[in-house]
Motif scaffolding. Sequence first.
Motif, PDB file in Angstrom:
ATOM      1  N   GLY A   1      11.833  -4.069   8.718  1.00 29.76           N
ATOM      2  CA  GLY A   1      12.868  -3.037   8.749  1.00 29.76           C
ATOM      3  C   GLY A   1      12.652  -1.894   7.783  1.00 29.76           C
ATOM      4  N   ILE A   2      11.417  -1.615   7.429  1.00 27.00           N
ATOM      5  CA  ILE A   2      11.104  -0.522   6.503  1.00 27.00           C
ATOM      6  C   ILE A   2      11.025   0.762   7.325  1.00 27.00           C
ATOM      7  N   THR A   3      11.856   1.739   6.976  1.00 30.35           N
ATOM      8  CA  THR A   3      11.928   2.963   7.779  1.00 30.35           C
ATOM      9  C   THR A   3      11.339   4.187   7.098  1.00 30.35           C
ATOM     10  N   GLU A   4      11.104   4.114   5.807  1.00 28.60           N
ATOM     11  CA  GLU A   4      10.510   5.259   5.128  1.00 28.60           C
ATOM     12  C   GLU A   4       9.729   4.802   3.900  1.00 28.60           C
ATOM     13  N   GLY A   5       8.845   5.672   3.445  1.00 26.41           N
ATOM     14  CA  GLY A   5       8.038   5.358   2.279  1.00 26.41           C
ATOM     15  C   GLY A   5       6.665   5.984   2.382  1.00 26.41           C
ATOM     16  N   VAL A   6       5.839   5.710   1.406  1.00 28.75           N
ATOM     17  CA  VAL A   6       4.473   6.230   1.365  1.00 28.75           C
ATOM     18  C   VAL A   6       3.529   5.045   1.227  1.00 28.75           C
ATOM     19  N   LEU A   7       2.504   5.036   2.028  1.00 25.51           N
ATOM     20  CA  LEU A   7       1.489   3.992   1.975  1.00 25.51           C
ATOM     21  C   LEU A   7       0.263   4.586   1.297  1.00 25.51           C
ATOM     22  N   ALA A   8      -0.213   3.945   0.249  1.00 28.56           N
ATOM     23  CA  ALA A   8      -1.337   4.483  -0.509  1.00 28.56           C
ATOM     24  C   ALA A   8      -2.483   3.473  -0.538  1.00 28.56           C
ATOM     25  N   PHE A   9      -3.690   3.964  -0.342  1.00 29.29           N
ATOM     26  CA  PHE A   9      -4.897   3.166  -0.483  1.00 29.29           C
ATOM     27  C   PHE A   9      -5.641   3.712  -1.693  1.00 29.29           C
ATOM     28  N   ASP A  10      -5.975   2.849  -2.614  1.00 25.38           N
ATOM     29  CA  ASP A  10      -6.694   3.273  -3.806  1.00 25.38           C
ATOM     30  C   ASP A  10      -7.821   2.284  -4.066  1.00 25.38           C
ATOM     31  N   GLU A  11      -9.042   2.741  -3.874  1.00 26.61           N
ATOM     32  CA  GLU A  11     -10.205   1.898  -4.145  1.00 26.61           C
ATOM     33  C   GLU A  11     -11.031   2.477  -5.278  1.00 26.61           C
ATOM     34  N   SER A  12     -10.395   3.219  -6.153  1.00 23.25           N
ATOM     35  CA  SER A  12     -11.134   3.862  -7.236  1.00 23.25           C
ATOM     36  C   SER A  12     -11.730   2.849  -8.205  1.00 23.25           C
ATOM     37  N   ASP A  13     -11.215   1.611  -8.218  1.00 22.72           N
ATOM     38  CA  ASP A  13     -11.760   0.591  -9.112  1.00 22.72           C
ATOM     39  C   ASP A  13     -12.987  -0.105  -8.527  1.00 22.72           C
ATOM     40  N   ARG A  14     -13.330   0.212  -7.305  1.00 25.69           N
ATOM     41  CA  ARG A  14     -14.479  -0.410  -6.630  1.00 25.69           C
ATOM     42  C   ARG A  14     -15.722   0.440  -6.827  1.00 25.69           C
ATOM     43  N   ALA A  15     -16.784  -0.186  -7.257  1.00 22.33           N
ATOM     44  CA  ALA A  15     -18.041   0.534  -7.465  1.00 22.33           C
ATOM     45  C   ALA A  15     -18.586   1.079  -6.152  1.00 22.33           C
ATOM     46  N   ARG A  16     -18.301   0.394  -5.032  1.00 20.83           N
ATOM     47  CA  ARG A  16     -18.839   0.819  -3.741  1.00 20.83           C
ATOM     48  C   ARG A  16     -18.077   1.988  -3.139  1.00 20.83           C
ATOM     49  N   SER A  17     -16.920   2.331  -3.733  1.00 19.92           N
ATOM     50  CA  SER A  17     -16.096   3.409  -3.201  1.00 19.92           C
ATOM     51  C   SER A  17     -16.798   4.743  -3.429  1.00 19.92           C
ATOM     52  N   ILE A  18     -17.057   5.476  -2.354  1.00 18.11           N
ATOM     53  CA  ILE A  18     -17.755   6.753  -2.451  1.00 18.11           C
ATOM     54  C   ILE A  18     -16.850   7.806  -3.081  1.00 18.11           C
ATOM     55  N   VAL A  19     -15.614   7.856  -2.620  1.00 23.06           N
ATOM     56  CA  VAL A  19     -14.674   8.834  -3.135  1.00 23.06           C
ATOM     57  C   VAL A  19     -13.557   8.082  -3.848  1.00 23.06           C
ATOM     58  N   SER A  20     -13.354   8.391  -5.095  1.00 24.90           N
ATOM     59  CA  SER A  20     -12.297   7.742  -5.871  1.00 24.90           C
ATOM     60  C   SER A  20     -11.043   8.601  -5.799  1.00 24.90           C
TER      61      SER A  20
END
Length: 125
Positions: free
Chosen positions: A96-115
């Motif tokens: 029943g979640i109707t609003e909000g922001v979904l964030a993905f953050d992989e800045s702590d991963r060495a394999r992440s190309i863009v932090s």
Amino acid sequence: MLMNAPATFIQSYIDDLNDALNQLKPGAALTRIQAAWLGACLTGILLMNSVCWAKFERASLGDCKVAALSWVFRKASIPWDCLLRVSVVLILKRYGITEGVLAFDESDRARSIVSQINNFQIWSA
């Protein structure tokens, strides 16, 4: 723990996911093999508290081979972008979640190309 079939709620989730995929993009539904693979992966994650193909193989007593599990992940033509979208929408609707922001953050991963943090909103009709 023995992993020989997905839990009932996981199978139900995969069925709902397939229906939503087909509604979003006709023909994008998972194949029988892809759905079984996803069920094995979700069950493995639940039981092992880990994403490890070798653990999944051991828990399935060899029914799910490491090579097959990783091959499907790397090579199968799964519509990952659609799968992510409908998965999130299904979870939001279920709780029943109707609003909000979904964030993905992989800045702590060495394999992440863009932090960076990617913010987006998923709207459903």
